[in-house]
Every structure is written in structure tokens, then in C-alpha cells.
Motif scaffolding. Sequence first.
Motif, PDB file in Angstrom:
ATOM      1  N   ARG A 220       0.828  -1.215   0.000  1.00 28.30           N
ATOM      2  CA  ARG A 220       0.000   0.000   0.000  1.00 28.30           C
ATOM      3  C   ARG A 220       0.856   1.256   0.000  1.00 28.30           C
ATOM      4  O   ARG A 220       0.564   2.222  -0.714  1.00 28.30           O
ATOM      5  N   GLY A 221       1.932   1.242   0.759  1.00 23.72           N
ATOM      6  CA  GLY A 221       2.817   2.396   0.780  1.00 23.72           C
ATOM      7  C   GLY A 221       3.487   2.631  -0.562  1.00 23.72           C
ATOM      8  O   GLY A 221       3.583   3.776  -1.026  1.00 23.72           O
ATOM      9  N   GLU A 222       3.943   1.556  -1.204  1.00 22.03           N
ATOM     10  CA  GLU A 222       4.609   1.700  -2.498  1.00 22.03           C
ATOM     11  C   GLU A 222       3.608   2.078  -3.594  1.00 22.03           C
ATOM     12  O   GLU A 222       3.933   2.842  -4.504  1.00 22.03           O
ATOM     13  N   GLU A 224       0.941   3.899  -3.221  1.00 20.97           N
ATOM     14  CA  GLU A 224       0.661   5.327  -3.060  1.00 20.97           C
ATOM     15  C   GLU A 224       1.806   6.159  -3.623  1.00 20.97           C
ATOM     16  O   GLU A 224       1.579   7.170  -4.299  1.00 20.97           O
ATOM     17  N   ARG A 225       3.031   5.733  -3.360  1.00 16.80           N
ATOM     18  CA  ARG A 225       4.195   6.460  -3.876  1.00 16.80           C
ATOM     19  C   ARG A 225       4.228   6.475  -5.399  1.00 16.80           C
ATOM     20  O   ARG A 225       4.550   7.500  -6.015  1.00 16.80           O
ATOM     21  N   GLY A 227       1.575   5.814  -7.423  1.00 16.57           N
ATOM     22  CA  GLY A 227       0.318   6.205  -8.038  1.00 16.57           C
ATOM     23  C   GLY A 227      -0.332   5.093  -8.830  1.00 16.57           C
ATOM     24  O   GLY A 227      -0.930   5.339  -9.881  1.00 16.57           O
ATOM     25  N   HIS A 229      -2.531   1.014  -8.539  1.00 21.27           N
ATOM     26  CA  HIS A 229      -3.486   0.294  -7.714  1.00 21.27           C
ATOM     27  C   HIS A 229      -2.754  -0.592  -6.696  1.00 21.27           C
ATOM     28  O   HIS A 229      -1.822  -1.320  -7.058  1.00 21.27           O
ATOM     29  N   PRO A 230      -3.156  -0.559  -5.417  1.00 25.16           N
ATOM     30  CA  PRO A 230      -2.483  -1.383  -4.407  1.00 25.16           C
ATOM     31  C   PRO A 230      -2.484  -2.879  -4.723  1.00 25.16           C
ATOM     32  O   PRO A 230      -1.520  -3.574  -4.409  1.00 25.16           O
TER      33      PRO A 230
END
Length: 270
Positions: A220-222, A224-225, A227, A229-230
Motif C-alpha cells: 500500500r505504501g509503495e 501510493e508512492r 500512483g 493500484h495497491p
Amino acid sequence: MSYRLGFPPYANVAPLVRFLEGEGLEVVHAPPTALNRLLLEGEIGLSLASSFFYLTHQEALGLLPDFSVAVLGPVYSVNLFHKKPLSELRRVALTTESATSVALLKLLLEEAGARPEYRREEGGLELLEAYDGVLLIGDRAIRAYAGLLKALPETPHALPSAFGALEVTDLAMAWFRRTRLPFVFAVWAYRLEDPPPKAVVQALRRARRRGLAQLGEVARGEAERLGVHPALLEHYLWNFRYHLEEPDRLGLKAFAEALGLPFQPSFYSA
């Protein structure tokens, strides 16, 4: 004095570095080509080193025996984006970040009967305006591929490899079809005359164990970084092999043999 560790700035190493803790540890983030140079020059003590670099410097480097960045099948972040069949490629733009991916691409294209003109270029898919194909790796490759997806399929088996006239060849999958072995993109290497302290290796093992146990959080963190889909990042990360097990060692040996190089590793034993 701090002990310096080299990590490429890519999502696939996040499970290894996200929870890295230890007194006196300093993380240096740089592309693989830069990390390789810093390692040889003694500017960092231990680094994730590209496989091609390690294999061509075995006489000077030692390996941690239980660490790798490898995959069995598709890797999703070492992709050749191309507009013609592989055998018809005439001009290919290459990433400037990794010698391993370039060596693997040249090996695969030669076996496909192609001997294109290669040029090192900075950029992304816009390079296809001037080239038949472009090799992208790491985060740039993930973003480029995710940008082509109109929707995320329910299963990764349904991820497309063609977008109209544009094809995407996953180099690790091509290697698997050729050998039925994993492809090892990176190993933990150090200069033989300066092995890492045992406490550093233990800190890396603790960080990996925690990162893999909390892979959803890391993904999830990567995502978001980057941009993206998780779910795409989660599948991407759980696909990796981080322990240099016997199949991975066989894959690394097969890559060495394909390049006409020996495979005589010196493993860390402290």
C-alpha cells in the motif's frame, strides 16, 4: 562511524528496507549501476548488486548466501515495450539503470534472431516515437505498464501483454520459458577483503522477515508512492523470491553459463 548499505530506489526492495533498523546503519539509495561503482570503490560496505555486475566481478566480491531479488516467471518491472515482433526489431532504446537487464535482453533477442542497434536513453514510452522498442525497468516500468491498463483484472493471470499495436515482453517470463528456472536480478555483495559485521546481516534478516510478514502494508505504501493500484503492487511484491534458494542459485549459474562466465561464488560464513 556508520555502516553504509546500498539499495536501489525501487518498489521491489521495499520489503527488505522498509523495517530496517540497527544502530549505525546508513542506507544509500541509487540506481544499480551507481551502487555497483560505489561498492567496488569501497564507498558502501554491502549492497544489492546486479547479477551481471556480480558475475563479472566474482574474483573481488563475496555473497550473502540467503539473499536475492529473483522471480520464477513474470517480474512485471523489466519490460521491453515494442511495436514489432522481436525478430524484426531494428532500433532499441535501453535503460541506463541496469546492466543485468540489458545483458538479458541482448541474450533473448539474439536467440530470437534479432540484432538491433542499441542505444542508451533516458526516458519512457515516448522513446517509441524514435525506436522499435524500449527497455524499462523498476518503478518506471511499473508506472508505464499501469498507465496502459484500462482496468485491473480480477486475477493477475488476466493481465494483458498487448495493447493494440504495442506489445510488452516480460524478460523474466521469457527467461523462464527458455530455462524453467528463476531469474536472479540482484544479490547482496561485499568486497571479499571487507566482509560485513554479523550484526548488519542479522539486521537485514530481521527487516526482511518483518517486511514479508507485513507485505500488504508495504504494498500500500509503495502503491501510493507510485500512483498505481495497491492490488497490482501486492501481486508484484509477493511474486519475488528474496532468499537465494537452490533454484535461484541454479538460475544464476545458468545466466553465468549463457554469458560464457564461470560461477564460483564465495559465500559469507560469519
